[in-house]
Design a protein around this motif. Structure first.
Motif, PDB file in Angstrom:
ATOM      1  N   GLY A 106       0.860  -1.169   0.000  1.00 38.95           N
ATOM      2  CA  GLY A 106       0.000   0.000   0.000  1.00 38.95           C
ATOM      3  C   GLY A 106       0.902   1.226   0.000  1.00 38.95           C
ATOM      4  O   GLY A 106       1.787   1.332  -0.853  1.00 38.95           O
ATOM      5  N   ASP A 107       0.708   2.093   0.976  1.00 39.37           N
ATOM      6  CA  ASP A 107       1.508   3.316   1.047  1.00 39.37           C
ATOM      7  C   ASP A 107       2.774   3.149   1.869  1.00 39.37           C
ATOM      8  O   ASP A 107       3.617   4.039   1.916  1.00 39.37           O
ATOM      9  N   SER A 108       2.882   2.001   2.551  1.00 41.16           N
ATOM     10  CA  SER A 108       4.055   1.867   3.414  1.00 41.16           C
ATOM     11  C   SER A 108       5.032   0.838   2.868  1.00 41.16           C
ATOM     12  O   SER A 108       4.750   0.130   1.904  1.00 41.16           O
ATOM     13  N   PHE A 109       6.183   0.782   3.502  1.00 40.31           N
ATOM     14  CA  PHE A 109       7.236  -0.134   3.070  1.00 40.31           C
ATOM     15  C   PHE A 109       7.246  -1.358   3.966  1.00 40.31           C
ATOM     16  O   PHE A 109       7.009  -1.246   5.175  1.00 40.31           O
ATOM     17  N   ALA A 110       7.546  -2.497   3.380  1.00 40.26           N
ATOM     18  CA  ALA A 110       7.638  -3.724   4.173  1.00 40.26           C
ATOM     19  C   ALA A 110       8.841  -4.516   3.700  1.00 40.26           C
ATOM     20  O   ALA A 110       9.434  -4.217   2.664  1.00 40.26           O
ATOM     21  N   GLY A 111       9.191  -5.528   4.473  1.00 44.20           N
ATOM     22  CA  GLY A 111      10.276  -6.417   4.071  1.00 44.20           C
ATOM     23  C   GLY A 111      11.354  -6.562   5.125  1.00 44.20           C
ATOM     24  O   GLY A 111      11.370  -5.839   6.122  1.00 44.20           O
ATOM     25  N   ILE A 112      12.231  -7.521   4.897  1.00 44.68           N
ATOM     26  CA  ILE A 112      13.292  -7.844   5.850  1.00 44.68           C
ATOM     27  C   ILE A 112      14.184  -6.628   6.125  1.00 44.68           C
ATOM     28  O   ILE A 112      14.425  -6.275   7.276  1.00 44.68           O
ATOM     29  N   ASP A 113      14.667  -5.987   5.056  1.00 39.60           N
ATOM     30  CA  ASP A 113      15.555  -4.831   5.245  1.00 39.60           C
ATOM     31  C   ASP A 113      14.844  -3.704   5.991  1.00 39.60           C
ATOM     32  O   ASP A 113      15.441  -3.051   6.851  1.00 39.60           O
ATOM     33  N   VAL A 114      13.593  -3.494   5.634  1.00 44.53           N
ATOM     34  CA  VAL A 114      12.819  -2.412   6.252  1.00 44.53           C
ATOM     35  C   VAL A 114      12.698  -2.657   7.759  1.00 44.53           C
ATOM     36  O   VAL A 114      12.920  -1.755   8.569  1.00 44.53           O
ATOM     37  N   GLU A 115      12.386  -3.898   8.127  1.00 43.63           N
ATOM     38  CA  GLU A 115      12.213  -4.185   9.553  1.00 43.63           C
ATOM     39  C   GLU A 115      13.532  -4.164  10.314  1.00 43.63           C
ATOM     40  O   GLU A 115      13.591  -3.693  11.449  1.00 43.63           O
ATOM     41  N   ILE A 116      14.596  -4.652   9.681  1.00 44.66           N
ATOM     42  CA  ILE A 116      15.900  -4.605  10.359  1.00 44.66           C
ATOM     43  C   ILE A 116      16.308  -3.133  10.531  1.00 44.66           C
ATOM     44  O   ILE A 116      16.784  -2.720  11.586  1.00 44.66           O
ATOM     45  N   ALA A 135      24.664  -2.313  16.437  1.00 44.68           N
ATOM     46  CA  ALA A 135      23.237  -2.652  16.443  1.00 44.68           C
ATOM     47  C   ALA A 135      23.011  -4.008  15.765  1.00 44.68           C
ATOM     48  O   ALA A 135      22.268  -4.853  16.271  1.00 44.68           O
ATOM     49  N   LEU A 136      23.675  -4.236  14.621  1.00 43.28           N
ATOM     50  CA  LEU A 136      23.511  -5.516  13.909  1.00 43.28           C
ATOM     51  C   LEU A 136      23.970  -6.679  14.786  1.00 43.28           C
ATOM     52  O   LEU A 136      23.327  -7.725  14.837  1.00 43.28           O
ATOM     53  N   ASP A 137      25.086  -6.469  15.490  1.00 44.27           N
ATOM     54  CA  ASP A 137      25.597  -7.503  16.407  1.00 44.27           C
ATOM     55  C   ASP A 137      24.553  -7.870  17.449  1.00 44.27           C
ATOM     56  O   ASP A 137      24.272  -9.038  17.677  1.00 44.27           O
ATOM     57  N   GLU A 138      23.995  -6.842  18.055  1.00 45.20           N
ATOM     58  CA  GLU A 138      22.997  -7.066  19.111  1.00 45.20           C
ATOM     59  C   GLU A 138      21.752  -7.749  18.544  1.00 45.20           C
ATOM     60  O   GLU A 138      21.218  -8.673  19.147  1.00 45.20           O
ATOM     61  N   LEU A 139      21.313  -7.265  17.390  1.00 43.07           N
ATOM     62  CA  LEU A 139      20.093  -7.831  16.782  1.00 43.07           C
ATOM     63  C   LEU A 139      20.304  -9.276  16.330  1.00 43.07           C
ATOM     64  O   LEU A 139      19.373 -10.065  16.272  1.00 43.07           O
ATOM     65  N   GLU A 140      21.558  -9.591  16.038  1.00 41.02           N
ATOM     66  CA  GLU A 140      21.877 -10.963  15.649  1.00 41.02           C
ATOM     67  C   GLU A 140      21.887 -11.833  16.904  1.00 41.02           C
ATOM     68  O   GLU A 140      21.276 -12.897  16.939  1.00 41.02           O
ATOM     69  N   LYS A 141      22.573 -11.347  17.941  1.00 45.01           N
ATOM     70  CA  LYS A 141      22.702 -12.137  19.179  1.00 45.01           C
ATOM     71  C   LYS A 141      21.369 -12.409  19.844  1.00 45.01           C
ATOM     72  O   LYS A 141      21.144 -13.507  20.338  1.00 45.01           O
ATOM     73  N   ASP A 142      20.473 -11.438  19.852  1.00 47.21           N
ATOM     74  CA  ASP A 142      19.208 -11.680  20.574  1.00 47.21           C
ATOM     75  C   ASP A 142      18.139 -12.321  19.678  1.00 47.21           C
ATOM     76  O   ASP A 142      16.979 -12.451  20.078  1.00 47.21           O
ATOM     77  N   GLY A 143      18.531 -12.704  18.476  1.00 51.43           N
ATOM     78  CA  GLY A 143      17.609 -13.460  17.615  1.00 51.43           C
ATOM     79  C   GLY A 143      16.631 -12.607  16.817  1.00 51.43           C
ATOM     80  O   GLY A 143      15.779 -13.148  16.102  1.00 51.43           O
ATOM     81  N   THR A 144      16.770 -11.274  16.917  1.00 53.81           N
ATOM     82  CA  THR A 144      15.820 -10.403  16.203  1.00 53.81           C
ATOM     83  C   THR A 144      15.919 -10.587  14.689  1.00 53.81           C
ATOM     84  O   THR A 144      14.895 -10.711  14.000  1.00 53.81           O
TER      85      THR A 144
END
Ligand code: ARG
Length: 258
Positions: free
Chosen positions: A51-61, A238-247
């Protein structure tokens, strides 16, 4: 009567004071620094328009990264080929677009740590004479569709000595979906594109199939200006942390079903 007016006035003043302060509060919060991400939102499941917003893996990361940095994410949807230049000149803070790390791009920008492995694959029509990667020819009998400026384009356009099919045999399209439509219409014999978008395009178009095996193996990372090491370090942390906590894994699993 005077008393009532006075009371009413007092009430109005009280209400507006509250509104004023409340206003201040929200203003303070929305005045976060913005983190401008350039992407090309025609690359499901990494980035696409919903729709009007963005979605996807990159967007959420990217949203998670911005959150960790205390910044507000702003997404600019541009042509894939203009992302690196815009990051270089500081028009965008970062480029995140399922972007493959290559030696050539590293001359222009710095890359974060990689957050996804990927590969270039080949889509053909079901029943095509091209049954395997070995059937791909550079003798002018086959045309290849690619998204312009992507690694699929760069490698396929290279000379046969360097593993490509020669520029003359490659047809460039603005977005991957256009290359896929050209395949459906019989204008090209094969499309070379990243594996997950390939799956997504094959699922949404009848009569297409992906050849077994990887044409090229790659890794995705975030592009940042060479002048902005501070941001690069923050993104890496941030990527390190998001990787470690499973995000990251849970975001990927949400979009890519095993
Ligand atoms: N991984 C390929 C590259 O870096 C294709 C990326 C295309 N991304 C996009 N959002 N359209 O060249």
């Amino acid at each position: 009567m005077k008393k009532i007016i006075a009371l009413t006035l007092a009430a109005i003043i009280a209400v507006s004071m509250v509104a004023l302060f409340a206003g201040c509060g929200t203003k303070g919060e929305t005045e976060k620094e913005t983190l401008v991400m350039a992407t090309n939102a025609a690359f499901p499941p990494y980035e696409y328009k919903d729709g009007d917003s963005f979605a996807g893996i990159d967007v959420e990361i990217a949203e998670k990264i911005a959150e960790k940095l205390g910044m507000e994410l702003k997404i600019e949807d541009v042509e894939f080929g203009s992302i690196i230049g815009g990051v270089q000149t500081g028009k965008f803070d970062m480029g995140m677009a399922g972007m493959t790390v290559t030696e050539e791009r590293k001359q222009s920008v710095n890359f974060s740590k990689t957050y996804q492995k990927a590969k270039q694959v080949v889509i053909v029509k079901e029943g095509s004479a091209i049954k395997s990667l070995d059937d791909l020819k550079d003798d002018g009998t086959m045309k290849y569709g690619v998204q312009q400026d992507t690694t699929g384009d760069i490698y396929a356009s290279d000379t046969p000595e360097k593993g490509g099919y020669g520029e003359a045999n490659v047809i460039r399209y603005k977005v991957g979906a256009d290359a896929v439509q050209a395949l459906v219409a019989g204008k090209v014999n094969a499309v070379i594109i990243d594996n997950e978008p390939a799956k997504s395009f094959v699922n949404s178009n009848k009569g297409l199939t992906i050849l077994d095996g990887a044409w090229v193996e790659e890794e995705y990372a975030i592009a940042v200006s060479k002048e902005n090491n501070e941001l690069l370090e923050k993104i890496n942390k941030a990527l390190d942390e998001l990787e470690k906590d499973g995000t990251i894994k849970s975001i990927v699993d949400k979009y890519i079903k095993a």
